[in-house]
Design an enzyme around this catalytic site. Sequence first.
Site, short mmCIF file in Angstrom:
data_model
loop_
_atom_site.label_atom_id
_atom_site.label_comp_id
_atom_site.label_asym_id
_atom_site.label_seq_id
_atom_site.Cartn_x
_atom_site.Cartn_y
_atom_site.Cartn_z
N ASP A 179 0.84 -1.21 0.00
CA ASP A 179 0.00 0.00 0.00
C ASP A 179 0.88 1.26 0.00
O ASP A 179 2.00 1.24 0.51
CB ASP A 179 -0.88 0.05 1.26
CG ASP A 179 -2.01 -0.97 1.22
OD1 ASP A 179 -2.21 -1.62 0.18
OD2 ASP A 179 -2.71 -1.09 2.25
N ARG B 28 -1.16 -0.72 -9.02
CA ARG B 28 -2.51 -0.39 -8.55
C ARG B 28 -2.67 1.13 -8.58
O ARG B 28 -1.92 1.84 -7.89
CB ARG B 28 -2.71 -0.90 -7.12
CG ARG B 28 -4.08 -0.54 -6.55
CD ARG B 28 -4.12 -0.67 -5.03
NE ARG B 28 -4.10 -2.06 -4.58
CZ ARG B 28 -3.86 -2.40 -3.30
NH1 ARG B 28 -3.61 -1.47 -2.39
NH2 ARG B 28 -3.85 -3.67 -2.95
P1 FDA Z 1 -14.67 8.46 -4.84
O1 FDA Z 1 -14.15 8.67 -3.46
O2 FDA Z 1 -14.98 9.65 -5.66
O3 FDA Z 1 -15.93 7.53 -4.74
C1 FDA Z 1 -16.70 7.13 -5.88
C2 FDA Z 1 -17.98 6.47 -5.40
O4 FDA Z 1 -17.68 5.30 -4.64
C3 FDA Z 1 -18.79 7.32 -4.42
O5 FDA Z 1 -19.63 8.21 -5.11
C4 FDA Z 1 -19.57 6.25 -3.67
O6 FDA Z 1 -20.63 5.75 -4.43
C5 FDA Z 1 -18.54 5.15 -3.54
N1 FDA Z 1 -17.76 5.28 -2.29
C6 FDA Z 1 -16.49 5.74 -2.19
N2 FDA Z 1 -16.08 5.70 -0.90
C7 FDA Z 1 -17.11 5.21 -0.19
C8 FDA Z 1 -17.32 4.91 1.19
N3 FDA Z 1 -16.36 5.10 2.08
N4 FDA Z 1 -18.51 4.41 1.58
C9 FDA Z 1 -19.47 4.19 0.67
N5 FDA Z 1 -19.36 4.44 -0.65
C10 FDA Z 1 -18.20 4.94 -1.08
N6 FDA Z 1 -5.47 4.87 -1.00
C11 FDA Z 1 -4.19 5.16 -0.67
O7 FDA Z 1 -3.90 6.33 -0.42
N7 FDA Z 1 -3.23 4.19 -0.62
C12 FDA Z 1 -3.51 2.90 -0.93
O8 FDA Z 1 -2.62 2.05 -0.91
C13 FDA Z 1 -4.85 2.58 -1.31
N8 FDA Z 1 -5.20 1.29 -1.61
C14 FDA Z 1 -6.44 1.04 -2.11
C15 FDA Z 1 -6.77 -0.25 -2.54
C16 FDA Z 1 -8.00 -0.51 -3.10
C17 FDA Z 1 -8.30 -1.89 -3.59
C18 FDA Z 1 -8.95 0.55 -3.23
C19 FDA Z 1 -10.29 0.30 -3.88
C20 FDA Z 1 -8.67 1.79 -2.76
C21 FDA Z 1 -7.43 2.06 -2.18
N9 FDA Z 1 -7.12 3.32 -1.68
C22 FDA Z 1 -5.82 3.59 -1.32
C23 FDA Z 1 -8.20 4.33 -1.47
C24 FDA Z 1 -8.37 5.25 -2.64
O9 FDA Z 1 -7.26 6.09 -2.75
C25 FDA Z 1 -9.64 6.10 -2.49
O10 FDA Z 1 -9.57 6.86 -1.33
C26 FDA Z 1 -10.92 5.32 -2.41
O11 FDA Z 1 -10.88 4.23 -3.29
C27 FDA Z 1 -12.11 6.21 -2.82
O12 FDA Z 1 -11.91 6.73 -4.11
P2 FDA Z 1 -12.79 6.33 -5.41
O13 FDA Z 1 -11.87 6.21 -6.57
O14 FDA Z 1 -13.63 5.17 -5.14
O15 FDA Z 1 -13.64 7.65 -5.72
#
Ligand code: FDA
Length: 313
Positions: free
Chosen positions: A139, A189
């Site tokens: 991560d 990733r």
């Molecule tokens: P965004 O936050 O805009 O969310 C898009 C949509 O997803 C929202 O509109 C909602 O529908 C849904 N959603 C998102 N978060 C939600 C919540 N908490 N509860 C409910 N619904 C929600 N970050 C990092 O800094 N270091 C890392 O190593 C990782 N590793 C990692 C692994 C994996 C497998 C994932 C999926 C994510 C990470 N992250 C991470 C976190 C990443 O940086 C980010 O903060 C989250 O994935 C949320 O961003 P989205 O791209 O989903 O977009």
Amino acid sequence: MWLRARDVAMHAATNDRIAAAVTRLPPAREIAASYVAGETLPEAVAAATDAVEKGLEVSLHPLAAEATTPAMAEQATAELLGTVEALGSRSELAPHAEVSIALSSLGIGLRDAGPSLALHHAQTICRAARNAGVLVTIDDERPEIHEDVLDVVRSLLADFPTTGVVVQAARHDSLDQIRELSATGRRIRLCKGDYSGPKDEMVVSPHDVDLRMSACLRALLRGPSTALIATHDPVFIAIAERLITDLNRGPHNVEFQMLQGIRPYEQRRLADIGHRVRVYLPWGRDWYSYCTRRIIERPANILLFSRSLVARR
Ligand code: FDA
């Protein structure tokens, strides 16, 4: 209203006394239950088995606090080795399984010898994972330790080339990282990034983060690496689907990744139409700060969480 609720949640996220009280509250435990795969390894393995039976790949992440002593780092290493062993001993799980490692829990933040200690522990875990047929991804974490994390990852890649590496799109140097790390078979990733940091390191406005995510996604999918697309955002999932078709990629070298409890039907939809989808399964008793981060990401969750604290008082 939203800002006050967010302040309550932010304060709660960083206060140890509140943490100790809140983790005992049934409403908080209920919210946490949707984001974590259990408090114990057998619970996490059961959740992983369930996900694999539904056609998903899994990434198990033992939740551990940042190590402030070498003993804590050893404890976290032992937990990860136990997780690798549990996954590797199940032939139905191992080919679909990965562990995600936070180097902060392996001691990277310890003064002086932190990075070399974390590298040593990570090598031990990577070796065990290779023998068990389980993948590893490191991560990315808060900006203060980002460079150290990247250095450890570079060292690991020399001996363990399938180690997954994380790029946070929100970093100013995200595109540079993709260019530097790109290689055939390299597992990268891409996520938006969830650590707001100093403005000279990270872009902070959601619009700018989306612009960077878009540029990184295109660069990653056009390059030779295996693209691990970690987002729940419908816009980026749609863009990725289009690019995958246009560039004739996948499913062997592309993967969608999402967190446990977020958009589970979308996870299944993507898997059902032939994409590889991996669900990130955090587990452990130390779920409080992970869950408060997830809660803070979402206004509806913050209101629910804050109300549950106020109602209790
Ligand atoms: P965004 O936050 O805009 O969310 C898009 C949509 O997803 C929202 O509109 C909602 O529908 C849904 N959603 C998102 N978060 C939600 C919540 N908490 N509860 C409910 N619904 C929600 N970050 C990092 O800094 N270091 C890392 O190593 C990782 N590793 C990692 C692994 C994996 C497998 C994932 C999926 C994510 C990470 N992250 C991470 C976190 C990443 O940086 C980010 O903060 C989250 O994935 C949320 O961003 P989205 O791209 O989903 O977009």
